[in-house]
Design an enzyme around this catalytic site. Structure first.
Site, mmCIF file in Angstrom:
data_model
loop_
_atom_site.group_PDB
_atom_site.id
_atom_site.type_symbol
_atom_site.label_atom_id
_atom_site.label_comp_id
_atom_site.label_asym_id
_atom_site.label_seq_id
_atom_site.Cartn_x
_atom_site.Cartn_y
_atom_site.Cartn_z
ATOM 1 N N TYR A 1 0.821 -1.211 0.000
ATOM 2 C CA TYR A 1 0.000 0.000 0.000
ATOM 3 C C TYR A 1 0.858 1.266 0.000
ATOM 4 O O TYR A 1 0.355 2.352 -0.272
ATOM 5 C CB TYR A 1 -0.927 0.054 1.222
ATOM 6 N N HIS B 1 0.257 -11.635 2.025
ATOM 7 C CA HIS B 1 -0.752 -10.865 1.284
ATOM 8 C C HIS B 1 -1.410 -11.685 0.164
ATOM 9 O O HIS B 1 -2.626 -11.625 -0.037
ATOM 10 C CB HIS B 1 -0.111 -9.602 0.712
#
Length: 266
Positions: free
Chosen positions: A39, A97
């Site tokens: 991110y 992730h």
């Protein structure tokens, strides 16, 4: 370890935008903050947490190890970098992730390294994200279901991911629903609007209540204080069985997070 049922997502939020969102969220009572290495906002999330003055022991912070950091030489150093950016000595939860693209790395290898990260005290708990049933089975075989805190997957009224969820639950692993509002698509659905009117609530609140009533943890995001507050208030809603079934009928396999390296979905 129990994952707080209501969290604040930070996907796609950058710079001052994410600082403001996290600060407002903490002021409103959010205590679970979800970020990730990819991110590119861990530094800002860390700044917002530090400036909020919320005691560390009241917070639950999640980050996620990106696919390029799953190898033997990168996983632990990358998590140390995340801690430095977040200004924390330890995160509460670290997730893989995504499974290694094309299964270049074995699930057992990187989950063993995740266990090492936990043993070293870099993270209180470990988990997975975007794992298929096959990947979950490999993870369970490698480290045991009791060591997997959650599988964080896309779940909303239009993608209910039932095969994966049934398997996760059969293993006693919790589920965290990301994109619970389907990028705002829930706001335009007539069924959710109608149920919302009956509860004096927005379609977004209804979608969140529907997930919470199924014992999912949810991590909606917003940059607006009124939406952050409204999302949090969804915890007070209670839907009846008929309403729950009406929303269950909205499933149309509408997957929004589907990058080219995604695994073959169940």
């Amino acid at each position: 370890m129990t994952i707080p049922a209501f969290g604040l997502g930070t996907f796609r939020l950058k710079g001052q935008q994410v600082i403001d969102s996290v600060k407002m969220g903490l002021e409103l009572g959010y205590r679970h903050i979800d970020t990730a290495q990819i991110y590119d906002n861990e530094t800002e999330v860390g700044q917002a947490i530090a400036e909020s003055e919320v005691p560390r022991d009241e917070l639950f912070v999640t980050t996620k190890v990106w696919t390029s950091n799953l190898g033997a030489d990168r996983l632990l150093p990358s998590l140390e970098e995340s801690l430095s950016k977040l200004r924390l000595q330890q995160v509460d939860l670290t997730l893989v992730h995504w499974p290694s693209p094309n299964d270049e790395l074995a699930v057992a290898d990187y989950l063993t390294r995740m266990m090492e990260a936990r043993e070293r005290g870099l993270t209180r708990a470990i988990g997975i994200s975007n794992f298929t049933i096959a990947h979950m089975q490999q993870a369970i075989d490698a480290i045991g279901a009791e060591n997997i805190a959650t599988n964080q997957v896309e779940v909303h009224p239009f993608l209910q991911n039932r095969k994966v969820i049934d398997f996760v639950r059969s293993q006693g692993i919790s589920i965290t629903a990301y994109m619970p509002l389907a990028y705002g698509k829930v706001m335009h659905d007539e069924v959710l609007k109608r149920i919302g009117e009956a509860h004096n609530a927005s379609p977004a609140q209804i979608a969140l209540a529907w997930l919470l009533q199924q014992d999912f943890a949810v991590i909606p995001s917003s940059t607006k204080r009124e939406n952050l507050a409204a999302n949090l208030a969804a915890q007070e809603l209670r839907l009846n069985d008929d309403e729950m079934q009406q929303i269950a009928a909205l499933d149309r396999n509408d997957r929004l997070a589907n990058p080219g390296f995604a695994p073959k979905w169940d």
